[in-house]
Structures are given as C-alpha cells and as structure tokens.
Design an enzyme around this catalytic site. Structure first.
Site, PDB file in Angstrom:
ATOM      1  N   GLY A 168       0.816  -1.217   0.000  1.00  0.00           N
ATOM      2  CA  GLY A 168       0.000   0.000   0.000  1.00  0.00           C
ATOM      3  C   GLY A 168       0.842   1.255   0.000  1.00  0.00           C
ATOM      4  N   ASP A 169       1.913   1.249   0.781  1.00  0.00           N
ATOM      5  CA  ASP A 169       2.826   2.401   0.797  1.00  0.00           C
ATOM      6  C   ASP A 169       3.499   2.556  -0.557  1.00  0.00           C
ATOM      7  OD1 ASP A 169       2.223   2.944   3.478  1.00  0.00           O
ATOM      8  OD2 ASP A 169       3.823   1.633   4.197  1.00  0.00           O
TER       9      ASP A 169
END
Length: 135
Positions: free
Chosen positions: A82-83
């Site tokens: 996600g990052d």
C-alpha cells in the site's frame, strides 16, 4: 478521518478500511465508488482505494473514476504494498500531471512490491506495466 478537514491531496484506504469508516461491506470496485465520493465531500481531494487481487479504483478531484484489475502475479509479501502504491501514484503524478498515468504507476508499484520479498525495483515495476497493458 481527522485529516479530512485539511483537504489532503490523496488518501488511500483499502476496501475493508473504507467499509469500516461507513459501517458497510465493500467487495467490488463499483461498490467503493460512492463511498470514495463521500470521503471527497468530507474533504479528501483524491481517493485511491486498493482492493488486493481485485485491483484498485481512483476517484479524482476532477470527478474522473479510474479503475483496473490487479496485475497478474503471485503475492509473496503484501507488507508495504500500500505504501508502494501511494509512492508510485505520487511519483507518477509529479512526473506527468496525469491521474491515469499516476494510477497505473501506483497500481504497478504496489503489485511489484507484493510480488517480492523486499521492495520492488524500477525494472520490476516497468515489467508489470507491460503485462498490464497487454491485458
């Protein structure tokens, strides 16, 4: 939710987090769109929703909805994906000014990281972009 009053440029919940915010279950890309728009009404400028194997959806500040299936690959480790998606989206937007290109870059960065033990390289991301454009 506490930062929405500051009108952040981008927020990236996954579909489960988005569902928790509104106390609903969201399983498809089409189901997340109205809730992404609600987050915009609350202050978010752009809402990028990751949906693991189902891909992702972007609802942009110009009311464009962009969605895609997930790139094909084997998930090895989703920690940091996600990052990586956020970083790829921001890098793509800063480089091109295009939400569509930023979305694709973010989707491929997140997927490339999920398909690795560690973080993906630029070559990994570019390789996934090629497979995405073939679908």
């Amino acid at each position: 939710l506490k930062v929405l009053k500051y009108k952040p440029f981008l927020i990236k919940p996954n579909n489960h987090e988005l569902g928790e915010i509104f106390n609903v279950e969201l399983n498809t890309r089409d189901e997340v769109i109205p809730y992404a728009k609600k987050l915009q009404e609350m202050g978010a400028q752009n809402v990028l929703i990751s949906m693991a194997g189902q891909g992702a959806v972007l609802v942009s500040d110009n009311n464009e909805v962009i969605q895609s299936n997930a790139p094909k690959g084997t998930v090895v480790n989703s920690v940091g994906a996600g990052d990586s998606m956020v970083a790829g989206f921001l890098a793509g937007y800063l480089e091109t000014g295009s939400y569509k290109k930023a979305f694709i870059n973010g989707l491929c960065c997140g997927s490339a990281s999920a398909f690795q033990v560690g973080l993906a390289t630029k070559e990994d991301v570019e390789s996934i972009k090629k497979t995405l454009s073939e679908n």
